[in-house]
Design a protein around this motif. Structure first.
Motif, PDB file in Angstrom:
ATOM      1  N   LEU A  49       0.831  -1.203   0.000  1.00 45.16           N
ATOM      2  CA  LEU A  49       0.000   0.000   0.000  1.00 45.16           C
ATOM      3  C   LEU A  49       0.870   1.259   0.000  1.00 45.16           C
ATOM      4  N   LEU A  50       1.963   1.194   0.739  1.00 43.27           N
ATOM      5  CA  LEU A  50       2.842   2.356   0.811  1.00 43.27           C
ATOM      6  C   LEU A  50       3.445   2.676  -0.555  1.00 43.27           C
ATOM      7  N   CYS A  51       3.965   1.625  -1.227  1.00 42.85           N
ATOM      8  CA  CYS A  51       4.572   1.824  -2.550  1.00 42.85           C
ATOM      9  C   CYS A  51       3.538   2.354  -3.540  1.00 42.85           C
ATOM     10  N   LEU A  52       2.335   1.744  -3.520  1.00 41.61           N
ATOM     11  CA  LEU A  52       1.261   2.209  -4.401  1.00 41.61           C
ATOM     12  C   LEU A  52       0.955   3.675  -4.118  1.00 41.61           C
ATOM     13  N   GLY A  53       0.909   4.025  -2.834  1.00 38.21           N
ATOM     14  CA  GLY A  53       0.617   5.400  -2.451  1.00 38.21           C
ATOM     15  C   GLY A  53       1.621   6.379  -3.024  1.00 38.21           C
ATOM     16  N   VAL A  54       2.907   6.038  -2.885  1.00 35.34           N
ATOM     17  CA  VAL A  54       3.957   6.932  -3.394  1.00 35.34           C
ATOM     18  C   VAL A  54       3.834   7.081  -4.909  1.00 35.34           C
ATOM     19  N   VAL A  55       3.647   5.945  -5.593  1.00 32.00           N
ATOM     20  CA  VAL A  55       3.570   5.977  -7.057  1.00 32.00           C
ATOM     21  C   VAL A  55       2.371   6.805  -7.510  1.00 32.00           C
ATOM     22  N   PHE A  56       1.185   6.559  -6.888  1.00 31.19           N
ATOM     23  CA  PHE A  56      -0.013   7.297  -7.281  1.00 31.19           C
ATOM     24  C   PHE A  56       0.124   8.783  -6.990  1.00 31.19           C
ATOM     25  N   THR A  57       0.764   9.115  -5.860  1.00 31.84           N
ATOM     26  CA  THR A  57       0.932  10.522  -5.518  1.00 31.84           C
ATOM     27  C   THR A  57       1.758  11.245  -6.580  1.00 31.84           C
ATOM     28  N   VAL A  58       2.915  10.654  -6.905  1.00 33.37           N
ATOM     29  CA  VAL A  58       3.786  11.295  -7.892  1.00 33.37           C
ATOM     30  C   VAL A  58       3.084  11.376  -9.251  1.00 33.37           C
ATOM     31  N   VAL A  99      12.034   4.026   9.219  1.00 34.80           N
ATOM     32  CA  VAL A  99      13.030   4.329   8.190  1.00 34.80           C
ATOM     33  C   VAL A  99      12.542   3.956   6.793  1.00 34.80           C
ATOM     34  N   PHE A 100      11.841   2.835   6.700  1.00 34.25           N
ATOM     35  CA  PHE A 100      11.381   2.382   5.379  1.00 34.25           C
ATOM     36  C   PHE A 100      10.417   3.394   4.761  1.00 34.25           C
ATOM     37  N   VAL A 101       9.481   3.894   5.562  1.00 30.84           N
ATOM     38  CA  VAL A 101       8.519   4.881   5.068  1.00 30.84           C
ATOM     39  C   VAL A 101       9.248   6.145   4.623  1.00 30.84           C
ATOM     40  N   LYS A 102      10.209   6.572   5.448  1.00 29.16           N
ATOM     41  CA  LYS A 102      10.973   7.775   5.108  1.00 29.16           C
ATOM     42  C   LYS A 102      11.707   7.601   3.786  1.00 29.16           C
ATOM     43  N   ASN A 103      12.288   6.408   3.592  1.00 29.09           N
ATOM     44  CA  ASN A 103      13.015   6.156   2.353  1.00 29.09           C
ATOM     45  C   ASN A 103      12.095   6.193   1.145  1.00 29.09           C
ATOM     46  N   CYS A 104      10.859   5.662   1.318  1.00 29.43           N
ATOM     47  CA  CYS A 104       9.894   5.711   0.210  1.00 29.43           C
ATOM     48  C   CYS A 104       9.557   7.158  -0.129  1.00 29.43           C
ATOM     49  N   ILE A 105       9.378   7.983   0.896  1.00 31.26           N
ATOM     50  CA  ILE A 105       9.067   9.395   0.652  1.00 31.26           C
ATOM     51  C   ILE A 105      10.249  10.073  -0.052  1.00 31.26           C
ATOM     52  N   LEU A 106      11.466   9.707   0.350  1.00 32.05           N
ATOM     53  CA  LEU A 106      12.655  10.278  -0.272  1.00 32.05           C
ATOM     54  C   LEU A 106      12.724   9.889  -1.748  1.00 32.05           C
ATOM     55  N   CYS A 107      12.324   8.651  -2.061  1.00 39.65           N
ATOM     56  CA  CYS A 107      12.245   8.217  -3.461  1.00 39.65           C
ATOM     57  C   CYS A 107      11.275   9.103  -4.226  1.00 39.65           C
ATOM     58  N   GLY A 108      10.095   9.327  -3.621  1.00 39.30           N
ATOM     59  CA  GLY A 108       9.109  10.201  -4.246  1.00 39.30           C
ATOM     60  C   GLY A 108       9.694  11.578  -4.500  1.00 39.30           C
ATOM     61  N   SER A 148      20.477   7.663   2.195  1.00 39.95           N
ATOM     62  CA  SER A 148      19.350   6.775   2.504  1.00 39.95           C
ATOM     63  C   SER A 148      19.738   5.302   2.526  1.00 39.95           C
ATOM     64  N   ARG A 149      20.773   4.920   1.754  1.00 37.67           N
ATOM     65  CA  ARG A 149      21.143   3.495   1.635  1.00 37.67           C
ATOM     66  C   ARG A 149      19.928   2.651   1.280  1.00 37.67           C
ATOM     67  N   PHE A 150      19.163   3.114   0.317  1.00 36.80           N
ATOM     68  CA  PHE A 150      17.898   2.478  -0.029  1.00 36.80           C
ATOM     69  C   PHE A 150      18.004   2.018  -1.478  1.00 36.80           C
ATOM     70  N   ALA A 151      17.903   0.694  -1.683  1.00 34.28           N
ATOM     71  CA  ALA A 151      18.204   0.125  -2.999  1.00 34.28           C
ATOM     72  C   ALA A 151      17.401   0.733  -4.163  1.00 34.28           C
ATOM     73  N   PRO A 152      16.069   0.913  -4.047  1.00 33.34           N
ATOM     74  CA  PRO A 152      15.354   1.499  -5.190  1.00 33.34           C
ATOM     75  C   PRO A 152      15.885   2.870  -5.598  1.00 33.34           C
ATOM     76  N   LEU A 153      16.282   3.656  -4.602  1.00 33.16           N
ATOM     77  CA  LEU A 153      16.820   4.981  -4.893  1.00 33.16           C
ATOM     78  C   LEU A 153      18.177   4.876  -5.585  1.00 33.16           C
ATOM     79  N   TRP A 154      18.985   3.899  -5.137  1.00 41.14           N
ATOM     80  CA  TRP A 154      20.259   3.648  -5.815  1.00 41.14           C
ATOM     81  C   TRP A 154      20.028   3.267  -7.264  1.00 41.14           C
ATOM     82  N   LEU A 155      19.008   2.445  -7.487  1.00 43.32           N
ATOM     83  CA  LEU A 155      18.705   1.998  -8.847  1.00 43.32           C
ATOM     84  C   LEU A 155      18.349   3.191  -9.725  1.00 43.32           C
ATOM     85  N   LEU A 156      17.513   4.094  -9.190  1.00 46.50           N
ATOM     86  CA  LEU A 156      17.153   5.311  -9.932  1.00 46.50           C
ATOM     87  C   LEU A 156      18.411   6.116 -10.248  1.00 46.50           C
TER      88      LEU A 156
END
Lengths: 318, 161
Positions: A49-58, A99-108, A148-156
């Protein structure tokens, strides 16, 4: 021989050759976390739900701008996105989320940075300088990714670095040959891969390392294949040397650490390169050469697969 | 969240906002104080003219030139006639030499086409009819040769609103 982790297969095998009762089997499935319990499901739903939320928001933000493009003053557009960016970062820094939620927001926020630069490009019709746009985007999310040391952000970030290098070659540098460009990409991606493997404490997830490895091998394959059939330049030979050394290192590492993955993608790349060489040498008698290449691909893939299955059996005992 | 990470994240945001708004400020300055120059539009392939809500632009200033030895980034030197319409004088890599009455426009060249910056003009969907008559693209240029597209002009040199 390392002790095996208890997997579903192991339990199945034991149950088949023993008088283990079904109830007992189910019990051990639960104990070894093969059946997901309630807390794991809740965690899974949370993350989804969190990932969907970030994606839909952006996505919502981007569509909002696209729809109201004409009716908004340009400063309002720029101000809104910057406001959102500030709000997102404020959430990351000052809120009490985990931390996980914060990292998702940082990705957004990192995606919003891209949106900000692209809106700027549209308002001021900056035209063809896509390189400048991607460079700005890359530079301004690097620190966030590092912190962030957050893999999805590294990938981006790494995808953006690759795109920026390609655009630099196209728009700024002159006369970079394909082998040179893709060799540079290979070195950059392989460097990142080795870096992430060295620092165990970053505990990067395995899917991320695999994507990095696949991208690196793609670049090296393109680099070598692109140089076949043209005049073999010095750059191509250098590229070939680098790729050969790295491939050899990858194979040695695989046997030492008993990982199948690199033993799959490296030979596959070699098969593609050899096929390209064969096609190139046989351009006089094309039809017969195509037959030979087909035979080579079929036989080499067969050999590769049987060997990998054998290795997998000895290493993982399945 | 460690204090040091928080500081770095905030610092990065601050740098981003400063850099970005400084860029916006520069563009706005060009729009306000820049010299208005009209560039004659070359006809573009009509099939690619109307894709949703933008129009591809191509300038006759840089048409029909086969530049083999142009640097990737440089300046197109122009003179203006009585209606502010630009006429090409020469291409050069650096800002100098520059004579009285000559203006610089940065160009960017990628082995096929010379780009003077704005390659497309965005407008609202459904309003394309009035842009069919566009004959000039209006840009404002500063002393550095940076150009910002301000709008399209018809054959009597009026801005199309």
């Amino acid at each position: 021989m390392k002790l095996q982790s208890i997997t579903r297969d192991v339990i199945h095998t034991i149950s088949r050759y023993s008088n283990w009762k079904p109830a007992g089997i189910e019990q051990s499935f639960r104990e070894h976390k093969i059946y997901s319990d309630r807390s794991m499901w809740l965690r899974f739903i949370d993350v989804c739900l969190l990932c969907l939320g970030v994606v839909f928001t952006v996505a919502g933000i981007i569509f909002f701008f696209a729809y109201n493009w004409q009716d908004m003053h340009k400063f309002l557009k720029l101000g809104l996105i910057q406001g959102l960016l500030i709000a997102a970062i404020a959430l990351v820094v000052f809120s009490r989320f985990d931390v996980f939620v914060k990292n998702c927001i940082l990705c957004g926020a990192s995606f919003l940075t891209g949106a900000l630069f692209s809106v700027y490009g549209q308002i001021y019709q900056t035209g063809a300088n896509a390189y400048d746009f991607f460079l700005g985007w890359t530079v301004f999310i690097t620190l966030w990714a590092v912190v962030s040391r957050f893999a999805p952000l590294w990938l981006l970030l790494i995808s953006l670095v690759d795109v920026t290098i390609m655009l630099y070659a196209n728009q700024v540098a002159r006369g970079w040959s394909a082998p040179l460009l893709f060799c540079i990409l290979f070195v950059v991606n392989t460097g990142c891969l080795i870096g992430f493997m060295r620092f165990e404490r970053l505990n990067t997830p395995r899917w991320f390392l695999k994507i990095l490895a696949i991208s690196a091998v793609c670049w090296s394959t393109i680099s070598i294949v692109a140089g076949i059939g043209t005049q073999y330049s010095l750059v191509w030979w250098i590229s070939l040397a680098i790729v050969t050394v790295m491939y050899a290192a990858g194979i040695v590492y695989s046997f030492k650490s008993r990982t199948i993955f690199y033993l799959l993608i490296i030979p596959l790349s070699v098969i593609i390169i050899v096929s390209a060489l064969l096609v190139e040498t046989g351009d006089q008698h094309l039809t017969s050469m195509l037959l030979i290449v087909s035979a080579f691909i079929v036989s080499s893939i067969t050999v590769l697969i049987t060997q990998l299955i054998r290795l997998n059996k000895t290493w993982n005992g399945e | 969240m460690k204090r040091s990470s928080a500081v770095i994240i905030l610092l990065n945001l601050l740098l981003l906002l400063i850099y970005f708004n400084w860029n916006v400020f520069e563009k706005e300055k060009t729009l306000k104080q820049g010299k208005l120059v009209l560039l004659e539009l070359a006809p573009v392939d009509p099939r690619s003219l109307m894709q949703g809500d933008y129009m591809r632009l191509s300038y006759s200033l840089v048409q029909n030139i086969s530049p083999h030895k142009l640097p990737k980034r440089g300046y197109c030197v122009v003179r203006l006639d009585g209606h502010q319409v630009a006429k090409k004088v020469r291409f050069q890599q650096h800002k100098l030499p520059l004579h009285e009455g000559e203006y610089l426009i940065k160009y960017f060249y990628n082995d096929f086409i010379i780009d003077l910056g704005a390659g497309s003009y965005f407008f609202e969907e459904g309003t394309q009819a009035k842009y069919v008559n566009a004959k000039y693209g209006g840009v404002r240029i500063d002393n550095e040769g940076n150009s910002v597209l301000t709008g399209l002009y018809d054959k009597s040199y009026n801005l199309i609103k």
